[in-house]
Design a protein around this motif. Structure first.
Motif, PDB file in Angstrom:
ATOM      1  N   GLN A  19     -10.841  -2.940  -5.459  1.00 19.22           N
ATOM      2  CA  GLN A  19     -11.371  -2.444  -6.731  1.00 19.22           C
ATOM      3  C   GLN A  19     -11.569  -0.933  -6.678  1.00 19.22           C
ATOM      4  N   GLU A  24      -4.367  -2.293  -9.473  1.00 18.17           N
ATOM      5  CA  GLU A  24      -4.369  -3.477 -10.339  1.00 18.17           C
ATOM      6  C   GLU A  24      -2.955  -3.880 -10.767  1.00 18.17           C
ATOM      7  N   LYS A  25      -2.071  -2.910 -10.912  1.00 20.84           N
ATOM      8  CA  LYS A  25      -0.679  -3.187 -11.300  1.00 20.84           C
ATOM      9  C   LYS A  25       0.068  -3.939 -10.192  1.00 20.84           C
ATOM     10  N   TYR A  26      -0.356  -3.737  -8.954  1.00 22.37           N
ATOM     11  CA  TYR A  26       0.351  -4.282  -7.802  1.00 22.37           C
ATOM     12  C   TYR A  26      -0.307  -5.500  -7.179  1.00 22.37           C
ATOM     13  N   GLN A  28      -2.758  -8.731  -8.276  1.00 27.26           N
ATOM     14  CA  GLN A  28      -3.421  -9.429  -9.366  1.00 27.26           C
ATOM     15  C   GLN A  28      -4.038 -10.733  -8.867  1.00 27.26           C
ATOM     16  N   ILE A  48      -3.456 -14.543  -4.802  1.00 30.98           N
ATOM     17  CA  ILE A  48      -3.160 -13.173  -5.219  1.00 30.98           C
ATOM     18  C   ILE A  48      -1.680 -13.102  -5.540  1.00 30.98           C
TER      19      ILE A  48
END
Length: 101
Positions: A19, A24-26, A28, A48
């Motif tokens: 975080q 976040e794009k890579y 999830q 993930i």
């Protein structure tokens, strides 16, 4: 994908550390329902997803390559020598290859 509570904790710890890093794009997070929808099994827990990464199942890849080679006309013969080692002979459109393994 988690298969036990310890793995669930490891996933949560990893995601917590990610975080604020802009990943976040890579990376999830997936809940158990999402994992089940993707892989078709309810055995696993959270997981993930790495949208820009890929995985290859080695056994399935070998079988797919074998099937493609046979369809392309490659012939092979696998034999066992008297000392127990294996020999593989491969022939394709005029060329041959022999190897021991």
């Amino acid at each position: 994908m988690a298969t036990c509570p310890a793995q669930e904790k490891s996933l949560a710890d990893f995601l917590s550390k990610c975080q604020g890093l802009g990943v976040e794009k890579y990376i999830q997070p997936l809940n158990a329902r999402q994992v089940s929808e993707i892989i078709g099994s309810k055995v696993f827990g959270n997981g993930i997803f790495f949208p820009e990464a890929g995985n290859v199942h080695p056994g399935k890849m070998v079988l797919a390559l074998k099937r493609s080679a046979i369809q392309a006309g490659v012939r092979y013969l696998r034999t066992r020598k008297s000392n127990g080692s294996m020999r593989l002979r491969v022939a394709a459109k005029g060329s041959r290859c022999r190897t021991a393994f």
